[in-house]
Design a protein around this motif. Structure first.
Motif, short mmCIF file in Angstrom:
data_model
loop_
_atom_site.label_atom_id
_atom_site.label_comp_id
_atom_site.label_asym_id
_atom_site.label_seq_id
_atom_site.Cartn_x
_atom_site.Cartn_y
_atom_site.Cartn_z
N ASP A 283 0.83 -1.20 0.00
CA ASP A 283 0.00 0.00 0.00
C ASP A 283 0.87 1.25 0.00
O ASP A 283 1.11 1.84 -1.03
N CYS A 284 1.42 1.64 1.14
CA CYS A 284 2.11 2.93 1.22
C CYS A 284 3.44 2.92 0.48
O CYS A 284 3.88 3.94 -0.03
N ILE B 165 5.34 2.46 6.34
CA ILE B 165 4.54 2.92 7.48
C ILE B 165 3.21 2.21 7.66
O ILE B 165 2.61 2.31 8.71
N THR C 82 10.92 -2.60 6.09
CA THR C 82 9.84 -3.41 5.55
C THR C 82 10.26 -3.88 4.16
O THR C 82 11.23 -3.37 3.59
S1 FES Z 1 3.64 -1.11 1.75
FE1 FES Z 1 3.27 0.03 3.55
S2 FES Z 1 4.84 -0.73 4.82
FE2 FES Z 1 5.32 -1.67 2.94
#
Ligand code: FES
Lengths: 249, 239
Positions: free
Chosen positions: A57-58, A62, A82
């Motif tokens: 997603d982001c 985060i 991540t």
């Molecule tokens: S896609 Fe949001 S933490 Fe990796």
């Protein structure tokens, strides 16, 4: 850069899965591993092959949505990062990269690299909340919190719920996640009302979801992108004892 | 909202039980080693120590200690086995490739082999108790009183190289188990914070190592440096 990818392909929760091999070329070292998978998917689509499903997603570390086991380590070998934060320059050109989903009985594979992490939602629903008065917003600093407690609470509250801890644990235990959520409240004046109930119910839910027990291996802390300490698991155990002894009163 | 039975069966409850019984067993093993060191002081000291334990509380101390130990060993084994069982269920399909995350991880050969070192030690303890506690009942006199000549039995047994070596080797498993066990029991009891954890982790290596080496040296010392058979007792005492 050129890579050979071995990626877990599984068409659905009940289907049998297997590792498939793909070759990919012209990878920019500054790409993230997810961008490399985007390129792979374009290539697969052109070839008429079903693209690889993966969660994200982001893409800035985060949100906690992404999560892959890369060459046997959850979120890859780089610490405090991540999956989406991994750049291809961190891999050796020309090598083979094996990518698998989080593996735990509690997380079923939805498709390919996507797993169902709703057990975490149910653990939170079991006790990861505080009671608050409704109405107008309270004054800032109305409730005073010692700096040390605020810091300890924040150290636990940085958990983004990615579930790498479960993926990395040899026992597939969700102790670090559950403990972080319990610990963050234990330090704060808010949420004291539910304090005993919280630890008992969240632990109960964690067990009911089929996660394994903790053996204090500490692999969870090592893969946690936010570096959450296993001492939070100690806090969970103290909270549990507190609830138990409170019971005897 | 929480009955004690359910709590004991919960994942956290099991850790508390493993930790508490582990702590008890470590204390026992430590006292056991310190007591056994009397063997370096000769037959009289060793037999006096064993007689002291045997006659404490008119003999009830040993009975109580035995019952306590059986309970502690039993609970420790039960909770340990159930952790292993939960792991098999929770990670039914494994990874094609798995690697260590390193960094702050505490996963070691010791932590991975707790089940096996534990089972080995369990078998060892049964054999050891049967071998020495229920071994031959030699008698000697100490300050004019008849007491069990445990020294003679121990010396006799450890003078057989196979037995001395088997004991010594078994103690390597004790060290392996305690390397993870000692710090882990404190973590299981929620006694560590960020400052204490690295200290406890280091201390576990030292304590585990000392206990294993201490027990390892005993049979080897007897094998190489103490003459067979209670020459002492048989010939009327060392001094
Ligand atoms: S896609 Fe949001 S933490 Fe990796």
């Amino acid at each position: 850069m050129h890579f050979t990818l071995r990626i877990w392909r599984q068409s659905g929760p009940q289907a049998a899965g297997r590792l498939e091999r793909y070759e990919i070329d012209d990878i920019n070292p500054d790409m993230s591993i997810l961008e490399m998978l985007d390129l792979l998917n374009e290539q697969l689509t052109r070839d008429g092959v079903e693209p690889v499903a993966f969660d994200n997603d982001c893409r800035e570390g985060i949100c906690g949505t992404c999560g892959l086991v890369i060459d046997g380590v959850a979120h890859g070998k780089k610490h405090l990062a991540t999956t989406c934060e991994l750049r291809m320059r961190g891999f050796v050109d020309g090598t083979t990269i094996t990518i698998e989903p989080w593996r735990a009985q509690a997380f079923s594979v939805v498709k390919d690299l996507v797993v169902d992490r709703s057990p975490f939602d149910r653990i939170i629903a079991a006790g990861g909340y505080v009671s608050a008065n409704v109405g107008s917003a309270p004054d800032a600093n109305e409730i005073l919190i010692p700096k040390v407690d605020a810091d300890l609470a924040m150290d636990a509250a940085v958990c983004i719920g990615c579930a790498a801890c479960v993926a990395a644990c040899p026992n597939a235990s969700a102790s670090l996640f559950t403990a972080a959520k319990i610990a963050q409240f234990s330090y704060l004046p808010q949420g004291q009302t539910e304090r005993e109930r919280r630890v008992v119910r969240m632990v109960e839910q964690m067990d009911a979801e089929g996660f394994g027990d903790c053996s204090n291996h500490g692999e969870c802390e090592a893969v946690c992108p936010k570096g959450i300490s296993i001492t939070n698991i100690g806090v969970m155990r103290r909270e549990y004892v507190r609830a138990l002894t409170g019971q005897l009163r | 909202m929480l009955d004690l039975r359910a709590a004991a069966w919960s994942s956290v409850g099991k850790k508390l039980i493993t930790g508490l019984t582990g702590l008890g067993l470590v204390v026992f093993v430590t006292v056991h080693l310190i007591g056994n060191l009397t063997i370096f002081m000769g037959a009289e000291a060793f037999n006096a120590y064993s007689d002291f334990l045997a006659s404490l509380l008119h003999g009830w101390f040993i009975v109580l200690a035995d019952l306590g130990l059986v309970g502690f060993f039993g609970l420790h084994a039960w909770s340990g086995l159930s952790v292993w069982q939960s792991k098999r269920r929770a990670r039914s399909s494994g990874y094609a490739v798995s690697a260590d995350a390193r960094g702050p991880s505490r996963k070691t050969a010791s932590s991975r082999s707790m089940l096996y070192s534990g089972i080995f030690l369990g078998i060892y303890v049964v054999l050891h108790v049967w071998h020495l506690k229920f071994g031959a009942e030699y008698v000697t006199t100490l300050h004019g009183e008849e007491v069990r000549d445990l020294y003679r039995l121990v010396v006799e047994q450890f003078n057989r190289p196979a037995i001395a070596l088997a004991y010594a080797l078994s103690m390597l498993f004790l060290g392996l188990h305690l390397r993870h066990g000692v710090w882990s029991m404190l973590q299981s009891l929620g006694m560590l914070n960020r400052r204490l954890l690295p200290t406890a982790y280091g201390a576990a290596l030292i304590l585990g190592g000392l206990l294993a080496i201490g027990f390892l040296v005993l049979p080897l010392y007897v094998l190489f440096f103490v003459d067979p058979v209670g020459t002492a007792a048989a010939m009327g005492g060392l001094r």
